[in-house]
Design a protein around this motif. Structure first.
Motif, short mmCIF file in Angstrom:
data_model
loop_
_atom_site.label_atom_id
_atom_site.label_comp_id
_atom_site.label_asym_id
_atom_site.label_seq_id
_atom_site.Cartn_x
_atom_site.Cartn_y
_atom_site.Cartn_z
N SER A 27 0.86 -1.18 0.00
CA SER A 27 0.00 0.00 0.00
C SER A 27 0.90 1.24 0.00
N GLU A 28 0.37 2.33 -0.51
CA GLU A 28 1.15 3.55 -0.61
C GLU A 28 0.93 4.42 0.62
N VAL A 29 2.03 4.98 1.14
CA VAL A 29 2.00 5.82 2.32
C VAL A 29 2.61 7.17 1.95
N ILE A 30 1.96 8.25 2.34
CA ILE A 30 2.49 9.59 2.09
C ILE A 30 3.29 10.03 3.31
N GLN A 31 4.51 10.53 3.08
CA GLN A 31 5.34 11.07 4.15
C GLN A 31 5.52 12.56 3.92
N LEU A 32 5.25 13.36 4.95
CA LEU A 32 5.42 14.81 4.89
C LEU A 32 6.38 15.24 5.98
N SER A 33 7.18 16.27 5.70
CA SER A 33 8.09 16.77 6.71
C SER A 33 7.35 17.70 7.65
N GLY A 34 7.63 17.55 8.94
CA GLY A 34 7.00 18.38 9.96
C GLY A 34 5.73 17.74 10.50
N ASP A 35 5.18 18.37 11.53
CA ASP A 35 3.95 17.90 12.15
C ASP A 35 2.77 18.52 11.42
N GLN A 36 2.19 17.78 10.50
CA GLN A 36 1.11 18.28 9.65
C GLN A 36 -0.22 17.57 9.93
N ARG A 37 -0.38 16.99 11.11
CA ARG A 37 -1.56 16.17 11.39
C ARG A 37 -2.86 16.95 11.23
N THR A 38 -2.97 18.09 11.87
CA THR A 38 -4.23 18.84 11.81
C THR A 38 -4.47 19.40 10.41
N ASN A 39 -3.39 19.83 9.74
CA ASN A 39 -3.53 20.32 8.36
C ASN A 39 -4.05 19.23 7.43
N VAL A 40 -3.52 18.02 7.59
CA VAL A 40 -3.92 16.91 6.74
C VAL A 40 -5.39 16.57 6.97
N LYS A 41 -5.82 16.55 8.23
CA LYS A 41 -7.21 16.22 8.53
C LYS A 41 -8.15 17.27 7.93
N GLU A 42 -7.82 18.56 8.11
CA GLU A 42 -8.66 19.62 7.54
C GLU A 42 -8.71 19.54 6.02
N PHE A 43 -7.57 19.25 5.39
CA PHE A 43 -7.52 19.16 3.93
C PHE A 43 -8.37 18.00 3.41
N LEU A 44 -8.24 16.83 4.04
CA LEU A 44 -8.98 15.66 3.59
C LEU A 44 -10.49 15.86 3.74
N VAL A 45 -10.91 16.55 4.80
CA VAL A 45 -12.33 16.80 5.01
C VAL A 45 -12.83 17.89 4.06
N ASP A 46 -12.04 18.97 3.88
CA ASP A 46 -12.46 20.06 3.00
C ASP A 46 -12.58 19.62 1.55
N GLN A 47 -11.66 18.78 1.09
CA GLN A 47 -11.68 18.32 -0.30
C GLN A 47 -12.60 17.10 -0.48
N GLU A 48 -13.27 16.69 0.59
CA GLU A 48 -14.21 15.57 0.57
C GLU A 48 -13.57 14.27 0.09
N ILE A 49 -12.31 14.07 0.48
CA ILE A 49 -11.62 12.81 0.16
C ILE A 49 -12.10 11.72 1.11
N CYS A 50 -12.30 12.08 2.39
CA CYS A 50 -12.87 11.15 3.36
C CYS A 50 -13.56 11.95 4.47
N HIS A 51 -14.36 11.27 5.27
CA HIS A 51 -15.10 11.92 6.34
C HIS A 51 -14.21 12.08 7.57
N SER A 52 -14.58 13.02 8.43
CA SER A 52 -13.76 13.30 9.60
C SER A 52 -13.77 12.15 10.60
N ASP A 53 -14.84 11.36 10.63
CA ASP A 53 -14.87 10.23 11.56
C ASP A 53 -14.06 9.04 11.06
N ALA A 54 -13.63 9.08 9.79
CA ALA A 54 -12.79 8.01 9.24
C ALA A 54 -11.31 8.31 9.38
#
Length: 109
Positions: free
Chosen positions: A76-103
């Motif tokens: 499976s493919e895993v994305i690696q980002l430099s720095g602590d981007q946890r909250t940014n990633v969650k907001e981006f995935l929810v805003d772009q409707e890639i997945c739901h916030s509870d997932a």
């Protein structure tokens, strides 16, 4: 006093151990400490039909950080980002409707 019932909640039990919960429908966002103050954020569990490289490119552009797509042990493919981007990633995935916030599951300190 002998008939008191306490909630038997195990804080160290994984959510995947519960009946009805499957590991495949969650997106795991983890932060891993490298050396000193440096850390990386890994995103695993995105759906296979998504363009992972394009999502990584959008992360890099929006968060102004470096990133790469790595293959995991189970192909499976895993994305690696430099720095602590946890909250940014969650907001981006929810805003772009890639997945739901509870997932989305955030791990780390």
């Amino acid at each position: 006093m002998s008939n008191m019932q306490f909630n038997n909640f195990d804080a160290f039990k994984d959510a995947a151990d519960e009946p009805g919960a499957s590991q495949g429908d969650k997106v795991h966002v983890r932060v891993q400490q490298r050396n000193g103050r440096k850390c990386i954020t890994t995103i695993a569990g995105l759906a296979g039909d998504l363009d992972i490289k394009r999502i990584c490119k959008a992360f890099k552009k929006n968060f102004s950080c470096n990133g790469a797509v790595q293959n995991d042990e189970d192909d499976s493919e895993v994305i690696q980002l430099s720095g602590d981007q946890r909250t940014n990633v969650k907001e981006f995935l929810v805003d772009q409707e890639i997945c739901h916030s509870d997932a989305i599951v955030l791990h780390g300190f």
